[in-house]
Design a protein around this motif. Structure first.
Motif, PDB file in Angstrom:
ATOM      1  N   ARG A  15    -109.162 -46.056-110.067  1.00 22.34           N
ATOM      2  CA  ARG A  15    -109.046 -46.959-108.912  1.00 22.34           C
ATOM      3  C   ARG A  15    -108.294 -48.235-109.232  1.00 22.34           C
ATOM      4  NH1 ARG A  15    -114.544 -45.418-108.314  1.00 22.34           N
ATOM      5  NH2 ARG A  15    -115.308 -47.481-108.922  1.00 22.34           N
ATOM      6  N   ASP A  16    -107.852 -48.398-110.464  1.00 21.23           N
ATOM      7  CA  ASP A  16    -107.214 -49.646-110.860  1.00 21.23           C
ATOM      8  C   ASP A  16    -105.731 -49.404-111.165  1.00 21.23           C
ATOM      9  OD1 ASP A  16    -109.678 -51.471-110.900  1.00 21.23           O
ATOM     10  OD2 ASP A  16    -110.326 -49.788-112.122  1.00 21.23           O
ATOM     11  N   LEU A  21    -103.459 -48.095-117.432  1.00 21.67           N
ATOM     12  CA  LEU A  21    -104.397 -47.149-118.031  1.00 21.67           C
ATOM     13  C   LEU A  21    -103.668 -46.188-118.962  1.00 21.67           C
ATOM     14  CD1 LEU A  21    -107.343 -46.027-118.016  1.00 21.67           C
ATOM     15  CD2 LEU A  21    -106.591 -44.492-116.194  1.00 21.67           C
ATOM     16  N   VAL A  22    -102.544 -45.666-118.521  1.00 25.02           N
ATOM     17  CA  VAL A  22    -101.754 -44.756-119.360  1.00 25.02           C
ATOM     18  C   VAL A  22    -101.314 -45.456-120.638  1.00 25.02           C
ATOM     19  CG1 VAL A  22     -99.562 -43.478-119.488  1.00 25.02           C
ATOM     20  CG2 VAL A  22    -101.007 -43.302-117.445  1.00 25.02           C
ATOM     21  N   LEU A 180    -117.639 -55.161-128.123  1.00 28.22           N
ATOM     22  CA  LEU A 180    -118.034 -55.308-126.723  1.00 28.22           C
ATOM     23  C   LEU A 180    -117.114 -54.485-125.812  1.00 28.22           C
ATOM     24  CD1 LEU A 180    -118.735 -59.143-126.740  1.00 28.22           C
ATOM     25  CD2 LEU A 180    -120.367 -57.260-127.090  1.00 28.22           C
ATOM     26  N   THR A 181    -117.705 -53.843-124.797  1.00 26.38           N
ATOM     27  CA  THR A 181    -116.920 -52.927-123.962  1.00 26.38           C
ATOM     28  C   THR A 181    -117.017 -53.198-122.464  1.00 26.38           C
ATOM     29  OG1 THR A 181    -118.713 -51.291-123.763  1.00 26.38           O
ATOM     30  CG2 THR A 181    -117.244 -51.100-125.682  1.00 26.38           C
ATOM     31  N   PHE A 182    -117.912 -54.075-122.024  1.00 23.97           N
ATOM     32  CA  PHE A 182    -118.066 -54.286-120.582  1.00 23.97           C
ATOM     33  C   PHE A 182    -118.422 -55.752-120.313  1.00 23.97           C
ATOM     34  CE2 PHE A 182    -120.267 -54.224-116.514  1.00 23.97           C
ATOM     35  CZ  PHE A 182    -119.405 -53.438-115.773  1.00 23.97           C
ATOM     36  N   SER A 183    -117.744 -56.327-119.305  1.00 22.40           N
ATOM     37  CA  SER A 183    -116.651 -55.746-118.544  1.00 22.40           C
ATOM     38  C   SER A 183    -115.327 -56.008-119.250  1.00 22.40           C
ATOM     39  CB  SER A 183    -116.614 -56.351-117.142  1.00 22.40           C
ATOM     40  OG  SER A 183    -116.227 -57.713-117.217  1.00 22.40           O
ATOM     41  N   SER A 184    -114.281 -55.317-118.832  1.00 21.49           N
ATOM     42  CA  SER A 184    -112.996 -55.459-119.509  1.00 21.49           C
ATOM     43  C   SER A 184    -112.415 -56.858-119.353  1.00 21.49           C
ATOM     44  CB  SER A 184    -112.003 -54.416-118.972  1.00 21.49           C
ATOM     45  OG  SER A 184    -111.796 -54.571-117.579  1.00 21.49           O
ATOM     46  N   ARG A 185    -112.727 -57.531-118.245  1.00 17.20           N
ATOM     47  CA  ARG A 185    -112.186 -58.873-118.023  1.00 17.20           C
ATOM     48  C   ARG A 185    -113.001 -59.945-118.746  1.00 17.20           C
ATOM     49  NH1 ARG A 185    -108.331 -59.062-114.079  1.00 17.20           N
ATOM     50  NH2 ARG A 185    -108.070 -57.136-112.865  1.00 17.20           N
ATOM     51  N   ARG A 186    -114.289 -59.679-118.917  1.00 22.24           N
ATOM     52  CA  ARG A 186    -115.152 -60.644-119.599  1.00 22.24           C
ATOM     53  C   ARG A 186    -116.203 -59.865-120.392  1.00 22.24           C
ATOM     54  NH1 ARG A 186    -119.661 -64.250-117.759  1.00 22.24           N
ATOM     55  NH2 ARG A 186    -119.586 -66.095-119.095  1.00 22.24           N
ATOM     56  N   PRO A 187    -115.795 -59.275-121.516  1.00 23.44           N
ATOM     57  CA  PRO A 187    -116.712 -58.398-122.251  1.00 23.44           C
ATOM     58  C   PRO A 187    -117.885 -59.143-122.870  1.00 23.44           C
ATOM     59  CG  PRO A 187    -114.613 -58.653-123.425  1.00 23.44           C
ATOM     60  CD  PRO A 187    -114.442 -59.302-122.096  1.00 23.44           C
ATOM     61  N   LEU A 188    -119.073 -58.736-122.447  1.00 22.88           N
ATOM     62  CA  LEU A 188    -120.312 -59.356-122.931  1.00 22.88           C
ATOM     63  C   LEU A 188    -121.290 -58.322-123.491  1.00 22.88           C
ATOM     64  CD1 LEU A 188    -121.002 -61.853-119.983  1.00 22.88           C
ATOM     65  CD2 LEU A 188    -120.066 -62.403-122.243  1.00 22.88           C
ATOM     66  N   HIS A 189    -121.047 -57.037-123.210  1.00 26.11           N
ATOM     67  CA  HIS A 189    -122.020 -56.005-123.563  1.00 26.11           C
ATOM     68  C   HIS A 189    -121.345 -54.829-124.276  1.00 26.11           C
ATOM     69  CE1 HIS A 189    -124.779 -58.081-120.867  1.00 26.11           C
ATOM     70  NE2 HIS A 189    -123.810 -58.074-119.960  1.00 26.11           N
ATOM     71  N   ALA A 218    -106.614 -51.957-116.372  1.00 24.40           N
ATOM     72  CA  ALA A 218    -106.683 -50.497-116.352  1.00 24.40           C
ATOM     73  C   ALA A 218    -107.974 -49.974-115.732  1.00 24.40           C
ATOM     74  CB  ALA A 218    -106.537 -49.955-117.773  1.00 24.40           C
ATOM     75  N   THR A 219    -109.105 -50.614-116.037  1.00 19.41           N
ATOM     76  CA  THR A 219    -110.420 -50.197-115.572  1.00 19.41           C
ATOM     77  C   THR A 219    -111.391 -51.320-115.924  1.00 19.41           C
ATOM     78  OG1 THR A 219    -112.203 -48.565-115.878  1.00 19.41           O
ATOM     79  CG2 THR A 219    -110.715 -48.883-117.719  1.00 19.41           C
ATOM     80  N   ASP A 220    -112.667 -51.152-115.578  1.00 21.09           N
ATOM     81  CA  ASP A 220    -113.630 -52.227-115.846  1.00 21.09           C
ATOM     82  C   ASP A 220    -114.322 -52.097-117.203  1.00 21.09           C
ATOM     83  OD1 ASP A 220    -115.055 -49.987-115.022  1.00 21.09           O
ATOM     84  OD2 ASP A 220    -116.496 -51.107-113.815  1.00 21.09           O
TER      85      ASP A 220
END
Length: 232
Positions: A15-16, A21-22, A180-189, A218-220
């Motif tokens: 969806r992004d 992403l590619v 950290l993997t989530f979220s892509s814009r502000r990874p905290l987790h 690319a994605t979240d």
């Protein structure tokens, strides 16, 4: 001895920004990629194949209802593939497991992709079910297993602890970066991971060297890639 790069990545249903992403998947340089929130339902297979081809990979396993898939590099040979829906919990999304036994040089490996639920009870049940099903598929081939997925919880929580108790948490074994993997814009987790059978040597595990704009667009989720060695 065979060295492989194995990745896991939640695509958020494409969806992004798909060109970004590619580029990220290509930057992973992975021989095997476990996907979550891949294309689903009608036309899922053709869409997964098209995405894989744009990344120089190919689709080797998928579960279209649950949106999980495994991609492989051209040099990796498919030996066997299966897909399974996991136990259905009333009122929750269908969850599934995409699995493939592959031959990489002289080594065999069984790899699975799973996306666990937001509901804690379902998450823990599906974690155990996924490990059991992957091991069952791998057993006739004598192949060690790697499970990749969006766990939807942190390492201190029950499903992650179960996975890390049955298999090796690749990042914990050989961390690279903050993990950290989530979220892509502000990874905290750290909620996405790769888990390998104890006989597999984990050389490193962490993020991907791609542009920040591509990773955020690319994605979240952020991808995870582990370099592992088989046959040592």
């Amino acid at each position: 001895m065979t060295t492989l790069r194995i990745g896991t990545y939640n695509l958020r249903g494409l969806r992004d920004d798909v060109p970004a992403l590619v580029r990220v998947i290509s930057a992973m340089g992975a021989d095997l990629v476990c996907l979550q929130e891949a294309p689903r339902l009608a036309g899922w297979r053709a869409r997964c194949r098209a995405l894989a081809a744009r990344c120089g990979l190919r689709l080797v396993a998928g579960q279209g209802v649950a949106g999980v898939a495994v991609l492989a590099a051209p040099w990796v040979r498919l030996v066997h593939a299966e897909s399974r829906l996991l136990r259905v919990f009333l009122g929750l999304e269908p969850r599934g497991l995409a699995m493939a036994v592959v031959r990489a040089g002289p080594a065999l490996l069984a790899v699975g992709s799973v996306h666990l639920d937001l509901d804690g009870r379902a998450r823990l049940h599906h974690a155990a079910e996924a490990v059991a099903r992957l091991r069952r598929m791998a057993a006739p081939y004598g192949a060690p297993v790697v499970l990749g997925g969006d766990v939807n919880e942190s390492p201190h929580q029950p499903a992650w602890r179960y996975l890390a108790g049955q298999l090796t948490d690749c990042y914990a074994a050989a961390p690279r970066g903050d993990g950290l993997t989530f979220s892509s814009r502000r990874p905290l987790h750290r909620i996405d991971g790769l888990f390998a059978a104890p006989g597999i040597r984990v050389v490193s595990c962490g993020g991907v060297d791609a542009s920040g704009a591509d990773l955020a667009g690319a994605t979240d989720h952020l991808p995870v890639v582990a370099e592992v060695r088989l046959g040592e």
